[in-house]
Design a protein around this motif. Structure first.
Motif, short mmCIF file in Angstrom:
data_model
loop_
_atom_site.label_atom_id
_atom_site.label_comp_id
_atom_site.label_asym_id
_atom_site.label_seq_id
_atom_site.Cartn_x
_atom_site.Cartn_y
_atom_site.Cartn_z
N TRP A 53 13.38 101.09 1.48
CA TRP A 53 13.71 99.72 1.08
C TRP A 53 13.52 99.54 -0.43
O TRP A 53 14.37 98.97 -1.11
CB TRP A 53 12.83 98.72 1.82
CG TRP A 53 13.21 98.47 3.24
CD1 TRP A 53 14.45 98.52 3.79
CD2 TRP A 53 12.32 98.10 4.31
NE1 TRP A 53 14.39 98.21 5.14
CE2 TRP A 53 13.10 97.95 5.47
CE3 TRP A 53 10.94 97.87 4.39
CZ2 TRP A 53 12.55 97.58 6.70
CZ3 TRP A 53 10.39 97.52 5.61
CH2 TRP A 53 11.20 97.37 6.75
N ILE A 142 13.15 92.29 13.13
CA ILE A 142 12.35 92.10 11.92
C ILE A 142 12.65 93.20 10.90
O ILE A 142 12.76 92.94 9.69
CB ILE A 142 10.86 92.03 12.26
CG1 ILE A 142 10.51 90.63 12.77
CG2 ILE A 142 9.98 92.40 11.07
CD1 ILE A 142 9.05 90.42 13.12
N GLU A 145 15.99 92.43 9.35
CA GLU A 145 15.85 91.29 8.45
C GLU A 145 15.16 91.69 7.16
O GLU A 145 15.56 91.25 6.06
CB GLU A 145 15.07 90.18 9.16
CG GLU A 145 15.02 88.87 8.41
CD GLU A 145 14.28 87.79 9.18
OE1 GLU A 145 13.93 86.77 8.55
OE2 GLU A 145 14.05 87.97 10.39
N THR A 146 14.15 92.54 7.26
CA THR A 146 13.44 92.99 6.07
C THR A 146 14.35 93.85 5.19
O THR A 146 14.35 93.72 3.96
CB THR A 146 12.18 93.78 6.45
OG1 THR A 146 11.39 92.99 7.35
CG2 THR A 146 11.35 94.12 5.23
N TYR A 150 15.42 93.10 1.23
CA TYR A 150 15.11 94.05 0.18
C TYR A 150 16.31 94.52 -0.63
O TYR A 150 16.17 94.98 -1.75
CB TYR A 150 14.43 95.28 0.78
CG TYR A 150 12.99 95.45 0.38
CD1 TYR A 150 12.64 95.85 -0.90
CD2 TYR A 150 11.96 95.21 1.29
CE1 TYR A 150 11.31 96.02 -1.27
CE2 TYR A 150 10.63 95.38 0.93
CZ TYR A 150 10.32 95.77 -0.35
OH TYR A 150 9.00 95.93 -0.72
N SER A 163 15.29 89.34 -4.17
CA SER A 163 14.76 90.56 -3.57
C SER A 163 13.55 91.09 -4.33
O SER A 163 12.65 91.69 -3.73
CB SER A 163 15.86 91.63 -3.52
OG SER A 163 16.87 91.26 -2.60
N PHE A 166 10.81 89.14 -2.90
CA PHE A 166 10.59 89.65 -1.55
C PHE A 166 9.72 90.91 -1.62
O PHE A 166 8.74 91.05 -0.88
CB PHE A 166 11.96 89.96 -0.95
CG PHE A 166 11.98 90.20 0.53
CD1 PHE A 166 12.19 89.14 1.41
CD2 PHE A 166 11.84 91.47 1.05
CE1 PHE A 166 12.25 89.35 2.78
CE2 PHE A 166 11.89 91.69 2.42
CZ PHE A 166 12.09 90.62 3.28
N HIS A 167 10.07 91.80 -2.54
CA HIS A 167 9.32 93.04 -2.74
C HIS A 167 7.89 92.75 -3.20
O HIS A 167 6.92 93.34 -2.69
CB HIS A 167 10.04 93.91 -3.76
CG HIS A 167 9.24 95.04 -4.31
ND1 HIS A 167 8.66 96.01 -3.52
CD2 HIS A 167 8.90 95.35 -5.59
CE1 HIS A 167 8.00 96.87 -4.28
NE2 HIS A 167 8.13 96.50 -5.54
N SER A 170 5.77 91.72 -0.32
CA SER A 170 5.41 92.81 0.58
C SER A 170 4.24 93.61 0.02
O SER A 170 3.36 94.07 0.77
CB SER A 170 6.61 93.73 0.82
OG SER A 170 6.87 94.57 -0.29
N PHE A 266 9.59 86.76 2.65
CA PHE A 266 8.80 87.86 3.21
C PHE A 266 7.53 87.35 3.87
O PHE A 266 7.11 87.90 4.90
CB PHE A 266 8.45 88.90 2.14
CG PHE A 266 7.74 90.09 2.75
CD1 PHE A 266 8.47 91.14 3.27
CD2 PHE A 266 6.35 90.13 2.84
CE1 PHE A 266 7.83 92.21 3.89
CE2 PHE A 266 5.70 91.19 3.45
CZ PHE A 266 6.44 92.24 3.97
N ILE A 269 8.29 86.61 7.36
CA ILE A 269 8.46 87.83 8.16
C ILE A 269 7.10 88.44 8.48
O ILE A 269 6.84 88.85 9.63
CB ILE A 269 9.33 88.84 7.40
CG1 ILE A 269 10.80 88.39 7.44
CG2 ILE A 269 9.19 90.25 7.98
CD1 ILE A 269 11.73 89.26 6.62
N GLN A 270 6.22 88.50 7.50
CA GLN A 270 4.91 89.10 7.73
C GLN A 270 4.13 88.35 8.80
O GLN A 270 3.49 88.96 9.66
CB GLN A 270 4.11 89.12 6.42
CG GLN A 270 2.80 89.87 6.50
CD GLN A 270 1.59 88.94 6.49
OE1 GLN A 270 1.71 87.75 6.79
NE2 GLN A 270 0.42 89.47 6.16
#
Length: 297
Positions: A53, A142, A145-146, A150, A163, A166-167, A170, A266, A269-270
């Motif tokens: 990713w 998931i 989606e992740t 990314y 993104s 998003f990174h 994470s 993110f 998602i987490q």
């Protein structure tokens, strides 16, 4: 000049609240060896895509090098700085693909060693381990989606900045996750269960033709009382945004908002990842202290 501050994150996210589901999941998983294996299987599976990713995002930024330009440079062919931005993101992919302290092994192999050690501790048969390897639809969704979050889009500034945020999320959340996992599983329960097994019986496992530390994958990312590579990766992600702001003409606040949109995506998602893992572990665990249906009431 840094365009991101601790205050700018704290104003948007309650990190202590986000930590609670990670801690709860660890404690539910510890109630039974098979639940601990299930927890680590889901967690290692999700993280097995991390290096790819990150490389995908770095590639999208690198392919957009003319979006990021040194305005003080008068020669056009000397002015693009996209690869300089991309390099700060790609730094995380380098660690994921070959750990410099573990004979260049990819972090996926190190994660497999941790999972194998937990399976050995629980005396799980190969058949039982393969049963847990069946990926549920919620986890597949998931992961998909992740991957979308990314990838960015070459040539699309807003999607690239999204993104990058998003990174960054994470990496920052992973730093907190790994330290929590290490604290609860290895430190708080050091005289019992899997932690005792690690210390007295099986500090290494044989995998991929070599002997690998059973817990290094967790510790290198973050451990109780000390951050690991995830903190470094987050710092690089923040530096990438600072460079992007430097090489663009839009107001810094505009790029910050796009960045935080990705960050928040993110975070969502987490939270869903750990909520689902927690439910699965509680449903599996015959010794659970409370039924799964009330875990998130």
């Amino acid at each position: 000049m840094s365009f991101l501050t601790i205050q700018s994150f704290d104003e948007r996210f309650d990190f202590l609240d986000l930590d609670r589901i990670v801690e709860r999941t660890c404690r539910v998983a510890l109630e039974h060896p098979e639940a601990l294996y299930l927890f680590m299987q889901r967690y290692t599976y999700f993280n097995s895509y991390a290096g790819s990713w990150v490389a995908r995002l770095a590639s999208s930024i690198g392919l957009s090098r003319e979006l990021f330009v040194d305005r003080g440079c008068e020669v056009y062919d000397e002015a693009d700085r996209g690869l300089k931005v991309a390099a700060r993101v790609f730094a995380a992919a380098i660690d994921e693909h070959g750990d410099r302290h573990m004979k260049g092994l990819p972090h996926r192999v190190l994660a497999q060693a941790t999972l194998k050690a937990i399976g050995n501790y629980g005396r799980l048969s190969n058949e039982r381990r393969n049963m847990f390897a069946a990926i549920p639809s919620w986890l597949a969704m998931i992961v998909t989606e992740t991957g979308h979050g990314y990838q960015g889009a070459p040539g699309n500034l807003r999607e690239l900045i999204f993104s990058m945020g998003f990174h960054a999320a994470s990496e920052l959340l992973a730093d907190r996750e790994y330290t929590t996992i290490d604290r609860i599983i290895r430190h708080e329960h050091r005289d019992s269960g899997f932690a005792l097994y690690l210390r007295t019986a099986q500090g290494t496992v044989e995998i991929d033709g070599g002997s690998v530390s059973s817990w290094y994958w967790i510790a290198v990312h973050g451990q109780h009382g000390n951050s690991g590579v995830e903190k470094d990766h987050f710092d690089d992600a923040a530096a990438a945004l600072n460079l992007a702001v430097q090489y663009r003409t839009e107001p810094a606040v505009t790029l910050q908002e796009w960045f935080f949109e990705g960050f928040g995506s993110f975070v969502d998602i987490q939270q869903r990842l750990f909520e689902n893992i927690c439910r699965e572990c509680a449903n599996l665990n015959p010794e659970a202290t409370q039924p799964a249906v009330v875990l998130f009431a």
